[in-house]
Design an enzyme around this catalytic site. Structure first.
Site, mmCIF file in Angstrom:
data_model
loop_
_atom_site.group_PDB
_atom_site.id
_atom_site.type_symbol
_atom_site.label_atom_id
_atom_site.label_comp_id
_atom_site.label_asym_id
_atom_site.label_seq_id
_atom_site.Cartn_x
_atom_site.Cartn_y
_atom_site.Cartn_z
ATOM 1 N N HIS A 93 -7.220 3.775 3.223
ATOM 2 C CA HIS A 93 -7.063 4.466 4.335
ATOM 3 C C HIS A 93 -8.341 5.080 4.896
ATOM 4 O O HIS A 93 -8.437 5.060 6.326
ATOM 5 C CB HIS A 93 -6.229 5.760 3.893
ATOM 6 N N ASP B 49 0.815 -1.258 0.162
ATOM 7 C CA ASP B 49 0.128 -0.007 0.056
ATOM 8 C C ASP B 49 0.963 1.496 0.085
ATOM 9 O O ASP B 49 2.198 1.122 0.245
ATOM 10 C CB ASP B 49 -0.980 -0.138 1.257
ATOM 11 N N SER B 50 0.422 2.551 -0.314
ATOM 12 C CA SER B 50 0.958 3.549 -0.257
ATOM 13 C C SER B 50 1.170 4.112 1.213
ATOM 14 O O SER B 50 2.186 5.019 1.307
ATOM 15 C CB SER B 50 0.205 4.650 -0.723
ATOM 16 N N CYS C 40 -4.272 -0.891 -2.255
ATOM 17 C CA CYS C 40 -4.459 0.589 -2.570
ATOM 18 C C CYS C 40 -5.279 0.626 -3.787
ATOM 19 O O CYS C 40 -4.787 -0.120 -4.794
ATOM 20 C CB CYS C 40 -2.865 1.171 -2.808
ATOM 21 N N CYS D 82 -10.676 3.827 -0.945
ATOM 22 C CA CYS D 82 -9.323 3.987 -0.465
ATOM 23 C C CYS D 82 -9.129 3.230 0.437
ATOM 24 O O CYS D 82 -10.113 3.443 1.478
ATOM 25 C CB CYS D 82 -8.900 5.622 -0.300
ATOM 26 N N GLU E 67 -2.665 9.227 7.607
ATOM 27 C CA GLU E 67 -0.970 8.946 7.668
ATOM 28 C C GLU E 67 -0.425 9.575 9.072
ATOM 29 O O GLU E 67 0.566 9.297 9.564
ATOM 30 C CB GLU E 67 -0.376 9.423 6.243
#
Length: 268
Positions: A185, A9-10, A72, A183, A151
């Site tokens: 996240h 994932d990012s 992701c 997403c 993040e």
């Protein structure tokens, strides 16, 4: 086969997918890479995202993983087809499972997609949803401030709540009964998202459906793990191990996660 499953994932968002895999397949070992230093991927050109995704995939293939999950949405849109052609192992993305989950949950086939700029621009979710229900009405909204919020670890307080409300106010005049978190996240903000959208909207992520696809693929290949002891998961990050560790501890409940820094060469 007790080789690990790779998850990339990012940043930390893919931990939501890793968690779903761990819950559904508790005997499986996860090797996870979060590219936190280069996150977010959403605003980046898809060509660049493809390079970054390949770097992470290649690193895990060298560690002898048996299956790779691109956890992701932006990276799935940019690189899934490419990686499926290039790698000798099964590669699963999160967009098709997310589309299936949304179609199954919607009573009206009116679906909102909340995603990064890259995912929304790619049109990958709309295409995946309409491949299942051609008459579906899809509303897309880019939420570029959500990933940096997660993040940073600041996804639980009043600021996060206000930011989510402000962003989603753009959907007030739109009609939909289901919202897919496009997403990985975004599930860390799911409580605020559900509150902002109201009780008549079903909010879901692709994590559980992706975990089911992993199970189905490994079952078909007769490649499920068989072990007596609890698997030892490993985590790698290109960024700060401190915030990464805190989120792993909170989200996955692993008190002392094995975390190692990892570095990649920038594209020329």
């Amino acid at each position: 086969m007790n080789a690990p499953i790779g998850v990339i994932d990012s940043g930390v968002g893919g931990l939501t997918v890793a968690k779903a895999i761990m819950e559904l397949l508790p005997e499986e070992q996860i090797y996870y890479i979060g590219d936190n230093a280069r996150c977010p991927y959403g605003p980046r050109p898809l060509k660049q995202v493809r390079v970054y995704t390949w770097q992470m995939a290649e690193a895990l293939v060298e560690k002898n993983i048996k299956l790779l999950v691109i956890a992701c949405n932006t990276a799935t849109a940019a690189a899934l087809d490419f990686l499926q052609r290039q790698l000798p192992i099964p590669v699963i993305g999160v967009i098709s499972p997310g589309a299936r989950a949304a179609v199954n949950a919607s009573a009206t086939n009116e679906i909102a997609v909340l995603g990064t700029l890259g995912t929304v621009k790619s049109g990958a979710y709309e295409q995946a949803i309409k491949s299942l229900v051609s008459s579906a009405h899809v509303v897309q909204l880019a939420c570029p401030r959500f990933v940096p919020l997660v993040e940073s670890g600041e996804y639980k307080g009043d600021f996060a709540k206000r930011l989510v409300e402000e962003t989603l106010s753009q959907l007030e005049t739109k009609s939909f009964d289901t919202a897919i978190l496009g997403c990985t996240h975004y599930p860390l903000l799911q409580g605020f998202i559900e509150e902002a959208l109201g009780p008549n909207v079903h909010v879901l992520s692709s994590a559980e459906e992706t975990a089911k696809e992993v199970q189905e693929r490994l079952t078909f290949k007769r490649n499920l793990a068989e072990r007596k002891n609890r698997p030892e998961h490993r985590f790698y990050t290109t960024g700060s191990t401190v915030i990464f560790k805190e989120i792993i501890q909170e989200w996955l409940g692993i008190e002392q996660p094995l975390i190692e820094p990892i570095r990649f060469q920038e594209e020329l």
